[in-house]
Design a protein around this motif. Structure first.
Motif, short mmCIF file in Angstrom:
data_model
loop_
_atom_site.label_atom_id
_atom_site.label_comp_id
_atom_site.label_asym_id
_atom_site.label_seq_id
_atom_site.Cartn_x
_atom_site.Cartn_y
_atom_site.Cartn_z
N ILE A 28 0.86 -1.18 0.00
CA ILE A 28 0.00 0.00 0.00
C ILE A 28 0.90 1.23 0.00
O ILE A 28 1.96 1.24 0.64
CB ILE A 28 -0.96 0.00 1.21
CG1 ILE A 28 -1.93 1.16 1.14
CG2 ILE A 28 -0.20 -0.01 2.52
CD1 ILE A 28 -3.07 1.09 2.14
N ASP A 29 0.50 2.24 -0.72
CA ASP A 29 1.26 3.48 -0.79
C ASP A 29 1.32 4.12 0.60
O ASP A 29 0.33 4.12 1.34
CB ASP A 29 0.59 4.43 -1.78
CG ASP A 29 1.41 5.69 -1.97
OD1 ASP A 29 2.36 5.65 -2.77
OD2 ASP A 29 1.09 6.69 -1.30
N LEU A 33 -1.72 4.92 3.33
CA LEU A 33 -1.67 4.36 4.68
C LEU A 33 -1.71 5.47 5.73
O LEU A 33 -2.44 5.37 6.73
CB LEU A 33 -0.42 3.51 4.87
CG LEU A 33 -0.24 2.87 6.24
CD1 LEU A 33 -1.40 1.95 6.57
CD2 LEU A 33 1.09 2.12 6.30
N ALA A 34 -0.98 6.56 5.49
CA ALA A 34 -0.97 7.68 6.44
C ALA A 34 -2.36 8.30 6.55
O ALA A 34 -2.81 8.64 7.65
CB ALA A 34 0.05 8.72 6.00
N GLU A 35 -3.05 8.44 5.42
CA GLU A 35 -4.40 9.01 5.46
C GLU A 35 -5.37 8.09 6.20
O GLU A 35 -6.20 8.55 6.98
CB GLU A 35 -4.92 9.29 4.06
CG GLU A 35 -6.26 10.01 4.11
CD GLU A 35 -6.74 10.50 2.75
OE1 GLU A 35 -7.90 10.90 2.68
OE2 GLU A 35 -5.96 10.48 1.79
N LEU A 40 -8.61 7.16 11.00
CA LEU A 40 -8.95 6.29 12.14
C LEU A 40 -8.78 7.06 13.45
O LEU A 40 -9.63 7.00 14.34
CB LEU A 40 -8.07 5.04 12.13
CG LEU A 40 -8.30 4.06 13.27
CD1 LEU A 40 -9.74 3.55 13.29
CD2 LEU A 40 -7.33 2.89 13.16
N ALA A 41 -7.69 7.83 13.55
CA ALA A 41 -7.46 8.64 14.76
C ALA A 41 -8.55 9.70 14.90
O ALA A 41 -9.04 9.94 16.02
CB ALA A 41 -6.08 9.28 14.70
N GLN A 42 -8.96 10.32 13.81
CA GLN A 42 -10.03 11.32 13.87
C GLN A 42 -11.34 10.68 14.31
O GLN A 42 -12.08 11.27 15.12
CB GLN A 42 -10.21 11.99 12.50
CG GLN A 42 -9.08 12.90 12.11
CD GLN A 42 -9.22 13.39 10.67
OE1 GLN A 42 -10.08 12.97 9.91
NE2 GLN A 42 -8.34 14.31 10.29
#
Length: 82
Positions: A28-29, A33-35, A40-42
């Motif tokens: 996965i790019d 993954l960062a987004e 998920l944190a939001q």
């Protein structure tokens, strides 16, 4: 005072994420993954804030009920700033 419906003040806790590795790897790019991690944190933060608001509403109505019944705010009930 009427009681608030339980659905409006229910506090929910989610089980921690504890997935087990399947051994099947995927690519996965890093940007994607960062987004996903950020979203998920939001979402987790939004759930916690909602639970805190529900708890605050429950406390408020408990205080309002006590004030209505006995005429004074019991200990633990803050008064609004004037």
């Amino acid at each position: 005072m009427p009681a608030l419906p339980e659905e409006l003040v229910k506090t929910e806790r989610l089980a921690p994420i504890a997935g087990k590795p399947s051994g099947e790897l995927v690519s996965i790019d890093k940007g994607v993954l960062a987004e996903i991690a950020e979203r998920l944190a939001q979402a987790a933060g939004a759930i916690e804030r909602g639970n805190n608001r529900a708890g605050g509403v429950r406390k408020l109505w408990t205080c309002v009920d006590a004030i209505t019944r006995i005429g004074v705010a019991p200990a633990g009930c803050e008064t609004a700033p004037r």
